[in-house]
Design a protein around this motif. Structure first.
Motif, short mmCIF file in Angstrom:
data_model
loop_
_atom_site.label_atom_id
_atom_site.label_comp_id
_atom_site.label_asym_id
_atom_site.label_seq_id
_atom_site.Cartn_x
_atom_site.Cartn_y
_atom_site.Cartn_z
N ARG A 228 -47.66 7.01 12.85
CA ARG A 228 -48.42 7.85 12.15
C ARG A 228 -49.94 7.55 12.49
N LYS B 291 -46.18 6.79 -1.21
CA LYS B 291 -45.79 5.58 -1.33
C LYS B 291 -46.44 4.33 -0.98
N ARG C 242 -44.81 -1.18 9.54
CA ARG C 242 -43.76 -0.77 9.87
C ARG C 242 -42.79 0.35 8.91
N SER C 243 -42.99 -0.24 7.89
CA SER C 243 -42.06 0.31 6.77
C SER C 243 -42.77 1.63 6.10
N ASP D 35 -44.55 3.60 8.18
CA ASP D 35 -44.69 4.59 9.38
C ASP D 35 -43.21 5.58 9.34
N GLU D 36 -43.36 6.43 8.20
CA GLU D 36 -42.21 7.31 8.24
C GLU D 36 -42.74 8.85 8.42
N PRO D 37 -41.81 9.60 9.33
CA PRO D 37 -42.15 10.83 9.34
C PRO D 37 -42.82 11.89 8.24
N ARG D 38 -42.38 11.53 6.95
CA ARG D 38 -42.60 12.24 5.90
C ARG D 38 -44.22 12.08 5.36
#
Ligand code: TXA
Ligand code: MG
Length: 324
Positions: free
Chosen positions: A239, A267, A289-290, A292-295
């Motif tokens: 992201r 978030k 890292r946590s 780094d979500e596609p949403r």
């Protein structure tokens, strides 16, 4: 002045107890003295960077008793097996792919997918590893701009006046080798020497054949990768990373810092609600890292003060924000 203790069985047992509690202890290896911390503990690893006064988070070497212990942390390639059989324990550090299930701080390898690992050949280091029962991260036990220490007294002088140095220094006499270990990268296509040291390129080549040198990258048509110490191949989220955020959009993730996180993100994770830079350093890679979500459309990052460990945190954040 940091206390020096002769490395008796009692002193080694105390050092192991302190390491397991997340404290730092300086100890001798055959190359140089190391500033040790529990490699599984993000806060302990952050404390190493703080004590070194490092301008950025260079990945650290993880010390293990033997190949079996290494196998729990990294993918041990054929070449690594051969080299470990020939030179471990000893002054050869191998950079290998990190295992997905490795119980290891992300900060120890500066968020990279590889880990530098070695088994030291010094009786005190070996006893300490056995007593601690966990991998020990240890750069040379000096403040960042100074040369590596080869006696307990060097270490004590380096940290004289520092409030965040090691709990104590295990004295095992002067180091035999006195220069750091050779660092060989086995995580890429071609074995590449990242740092010359105690084991020579010829000795390595005799076991696995010719190796490339990172300092001759140009000759290799780009086949060799530079060391993170010299020029990083850094961890970057997929992201986009937006720095110095003073507002946040509802589709963004927020990496906050301090007691007043921005409101309204999809978030939020807070590097340190108390504004503690060592805590923030310990959380940095895991939180990036946590988030780094596609949403999420982007990771917005609140400003982190440019002091102390904040320099290293901002250095890593700036790199994370640079498009690949
Ligand atoms: O002799 C030694 O190796 C000493 C003793 C204490 O064991 N330790 C030492 O650690 O010199 P340090 O942190 O000062 O050096 C680590 C070196 C740096 O050049 C760093 O860039 C490289 O290893 N390194 C660590 N992890 C790496 C990785 N994942 N990929 C590439 N290079 C890595
Ligand atoms: Mg060093």
């Amino acid at each position: 002045m940091t206390r020096i203790r002769v490395a008796t069985p009692d002193a080694i047992a105390d050092a192991a107890t302190l390491l397991r509690a997340g404290e730092l202890v300086a100890f001798p290896t055959e190359t140089v003295y190391g500033l040790g911390g529990d490699a599984t503990n993000d806060a302990a690893v952050a404390a190493i960077f703080a004590a070194k006064g490092r301008p950025q988070f260079n990945p650290l070497i993880v010390h293990v008793p033997d190949l079996e212990a290494a196998e729990a942390l990294v993918e041990v390639t054929d070449n690594a097996h051969k080299l470990a059989a020939a030179f471990w324990p000893g002054p050869l550090t191998l950079v290998l792919p990190r295992r997905k299930d490795a119980r290891l701080s992300l900060l120890v390898s500066a968020g990279l997918e590889s880990v530098a690992i070695r088994s030291p050949d010094h009786p005190v280091a070996r006893k300490l590893l056995a007593a601690a029962g966990r991998p020990i991260a240890a750069p040379s036990a000096n403040r960042s701009t100074e040369v590596s220490p080869t006696t307990a007294d060097h270490v004590a002088r380096s940290f004289a006046g520092a409030t965040n140095g090691p709990a104590f220094i295990l004295d095992g006499g002067p180091c035999d080798i006195g220069i750091e270990s050779t660092v060989l990268d086995l995580s890429g296509e071609r074995p590449t020497l990242l740092r010359p040291g105690g084991i020579t390129p010829d000795e390595i080549a005799a076991v696995i054949g010719p190796i490339a040198r990172a300092d001759k990258t140009a000759d290799l048509g780009g086949a060799a990768r530079p060391s993170p110490g010299m020029m990083a191949r850094h961890y970057a989220p997929k992201r986009p990373v937006r720095l110095d955020a003073t507002t946040v959009a509802p589709e963004e993730a927020l990496l906050a810092f301090g007691p007043a996180p921005l409101a309204g993100a999809a978030k939020t994770l807070n590097l340190s609600a108390e504004g503690d830079l060592a805590e923030a350093a310990a959380n940095l890679f895991a939180m990036l890292r946590s988030l780094d979500e596609p949403r999420f459309s982007a990771i917005a990052v609140m400003p982190v003060p440019e002091t102390g460990l904040g320099l290293a945190i901002n250095d890593r954040l700036a790199r994370a924000a640079t498009p690949a």
